[in-house]
Design a protein around this motif. Sequence first.
Motif, PDB file in Angstrom:
ATOM      1  N   ASP B  72       1.053  -1.220   0.149  1.00  0.00           N
ATOM      2  CA  ASP B  72      -0.003   0.212   0.030  1.00  0.00           C
ATOM      3  C   ASP B  72       0.580   1.058  -0.359  1.00  0.00           C
ATOM      4  O   ASP B  72       0.401   2.355  -0.543  1.00  0.00           O
ATOM      5  CB  ASP B  72      -0.561   0.233   1.000  1.00  0.00           C
ATOM      6  N   ALA B  74       3.324   3.535  -1.253  1.00  0.00           N
ATOM      7  CA  ALA B  74       3.472   4.496  -2.125  1.00  0.00           C
ATOM      8  C   ALA B  74       4.746   4.708  -2.109  1.00  0.00           C
ATOM      9  O   ALA B  74       6.211   4.729  -2.941  1.00  0.00           O
ATOM     10  CB  ALA B  74       2.703   5.207  -2.297  1.00  0.00           C
ATOM     11  N   ALA B  77       7.099   1.058  -2.187  1.00  0.00           N
ATOM     12  CA  ALA B  77       6.618   0.779  -2.527  1.00  0.00           C
ATOM     13  C   ALA B  77       7.891   0.951  -3.880  1.00  0.00           C
ATOM     14  O   ALA B  77       8.762   1.124  -4.839  1.00  0.00           O
ATOM     15  CB  ALA B  77       5.609   0.620  -3.673  1.00  0.00           C
ATOM     16  N   SER B  93       3.656  -3.295 -11.032  1.00  0.00           N
ATOM     17  CA  SER B  93       3.680  -3.269  -9.782  1.00  0.00           C
ATOM     18  C   SER B  93       2.185  -3.063  -9.925  1.00  0.00           C
ATOM     19  O   SER B  93       1.088  -2.219 -11.383  1.00  0.00           O
ATOM     20  CB  SER B  93       4.252  -1.875  -9.651  1.00  0.00           C
ATOM     21  N   ASN B  95       0.821   0.067  -7.635  1.00  0.00           N
ATOM     22  CA  ASN B  95      -0.153   0.480  -6.954  1.00  0.00           C
ATOM     23  C   ASN B  95       0.098   1.934  -7.701  1.00  0.00           C
ATOM     24  O   ASN B  95       1.043   2.280  -8.423  1.00  0.00           O
ATOM     25  CB  ASN B  95       1.300   0.609  -6.409  1.00  0.00           C
ATOM     26  N   ALA B 122      -2.990  -1.184 -12.251  1.00  0.00           N
ATOM     27  CA  ALA B 122      -2.820   0.242 -10.932  1.00  0.00           C
ATOM     28  C   ALA B 122      -4.072   0.403 -11.310  1.00  0.00           C
ATOM     29  O   ALA B 122      -4.560   1.449 -11.362  1.00  0.00           O
ATOM     30  CB  ALA B 122      -1.360   0.585 -11.482  1.00  0.00           C
TER      31      ALA B 122
END
Lengths: 393, 393
Positions: B72, B74, B77, B93, B95, B122
């Motif tokens: 979760d 960001a 990530a 990804s 995200n 995403a």
Amino acid sequence: MSKKIIIGMFGFGVVGQGLYDIIKTKKLNLEIKRFVIKNADKKRSLPAELFTTEADVILNDPEINTVVELIDDAEAAFEITKRALSSGKNVVSANKKMIACHLEELAAIQQEHGTSLLYEGAVCGSIPIIRNLEEYYDNELLHSVSGIFNGSSNYILSKIFNENQSYEGALKKAQELGFAETDPILDVGGYDPKYKLAIVASHAYGIYVDPEKILNLGIDKLGTQDIRFAKEKNFKIKLIPLAKEIDNNRVVLYVLPKFISADNLLYNVENENNGVVVKAAFADEQFFFGKGAGGHPTGSAVLSDITALRYGYRYEYKKHLDATQIQYSTDYVLRVYLRYTDEATLENIKFNNISERYYSEDFKYVIGEINLQEIIEKRDLINQPGNFIAELV
Amino acid sequence: MSKKIIIGMFGFGVVGQGLYDIIKTKKLNLEIKRFVIKNADKKRSLPAELFTTEADVILNDPEINTVVELIDDAEAAFEITKRALSSGKNVVSANKKMIACHLEELAAIQQEHGTSLLYEGAVCGSIPIIRNLEEYYDNELLHSVSGIFNGSSNYILSKIFNENQSYEGALKKAQELGFAETDPILDVGGYDPKYKLAIVASHAYGIYVDPEKILNLGIDKLGTQDIRFAKEKNFKIKLIPLAKEIDNNRVVLYVLPKFISADNLLYNVENENNGVVVKAAFADEQFFFGKGAGGHPTGSAVLSDITALRYGYRYEYKKHLDATQIQYSTDYVLRVYLRYTDEATLENIKFNNISERYYSEDFKYVIGEINLQEIIEKRDLINQPGNFIAELV
């Protein structure tokens, strides 16, 4: 990474002109060097030296690396495509009949010669269904792919259901607008969507099925009683090609009219539009909608294929290579509505069961379960004037 | 041609579990070697030795060639993605915030290191919109891309418009079902669809726009009067992100509630579903529909990206390289409905013109034309409790 595309184009009809329109608005690294056309005398919008009637002018020109094939004649198109692929040229085609009838051989030829044959424009015009089945759903468990693949018959059905026109009146209107041919049987008889279905099946399930072996019944026998029956139950009738996995190893394919209700994603696909519904185990239900035909939408799909060639794109037919155990089957039970005229017709068709039966002086129908194989065997009988069959869920 | 994918996965939440479910049903040439998770004590459905809390276990493992990033946070990530891409690993990804906020830098890193970053999951879960914008519409003149990109807020709006629930009741229900977070502002305030819009804009138009610079107003101020106003006029309200070319060189981007009528393709996109409408010069209007979120639909998109890596697929960002003259603009006139409470609010907002004005004891609104730049500047004022703005065509 990107090489210059030099195109020889066969045909300069509505799609060819559409493609030409698109290309001239863009700064793309591509050139249309020559058009091969059938009729040398016809007046053209482009300089005469761009046109020839000799296929060899394109096929023997080593500078031309890409053949765009947009002619009607499927067998002539096949010869051109074979020669081009075999001599190192890539081919983009929108000829659904040619692709559907020769797919296995064409896939082998491109494989052998390291060339690429792309044909997004052959199926549902602007909708990128082939590319998505080939690339995006390449590992999905696809339960089914169905849709509205034929704009002409869908236009006719829209006029009937939304504007209370008769089948004959709607057909005439479609012919006047150029949506339907003088002999409309390819469209309204479900042949055109059948070719597209065969192509879809190869990219969805990796199977090559001869279109001759796929059942198609159309809307050409649709009568006022069938329309009334549908409307009373808030159904529309749509002409639906279906590819469906019935167990782990078997896929059925057929094209039939179908009664559909408002909760179906295809219910609101009207007029000459196309829609595709992909049902997948994990992605769930996906729907693609767009213009199914016409010079610009199909031209746009053809252009997308041409530019994909710049990056060396080719269909890998991965599912065919991976999944040789999947078989085409015709052993599948459907629930259908059959309007008939003659009691003898009904006696000659074997239903697994009949759940509803209606009889009046001028309108008789049954609703029941029947095996697809039985419909195929009794196709000519079912398709006689006075009868109409449609799937009912 | 196809190399074995050895995956290190960050996160094992609903999408990670969904992906794992999908992979185990298939014979794919891929292996998930290790999961990095935050909480080592949580009970897992897989053997404990597959899990670690140390990012380096994945990032320093030379055998792992693919990082799947499903956490979760960001910023965390982003660090993982940067390190992985820089050390020769490809990354998939889902995200949206991480991608949207760092897209230009990430595109440069993958370019520099010859690695690939894919993120179909995403944006709109199972709908393959990024791949299609990147590959299929790569030469199209795109007039606009819009849609329903956020399932939570759409679920709430469906409950309100189809089941006569209040905003508060529908939100509560969405939270109970897990469609909306305890703090739902990311969804109902339009931040989540804004991140997705920024990503879409880069693949549709080749522009990288900082999400901070894009207007988003949501449905969190939607009141009973607005709902009544919409229903009286047979509108639904939907939360719509829009990327639109306003002339040859300028694109506007914003997320606003919008009144839409039954002829809009998004009208029937209900509940947690997503839909994307692409308007193009030649392909005309195209529509994609599917599940926008959830473990399996998003997992299916992530898997599609993973398997594309087997064939060396990467986003080329061709439009960014080709079209550096396209600029993000906020100079665009919209027609809006604004409910307000305090006359001072209205005095402080500059409309180009006001065409309708309604006033009663407990309900005041104006309809008029306003510049997007003015909405951005007065965002906080417009977004005060008691006010609600929505676009009106």
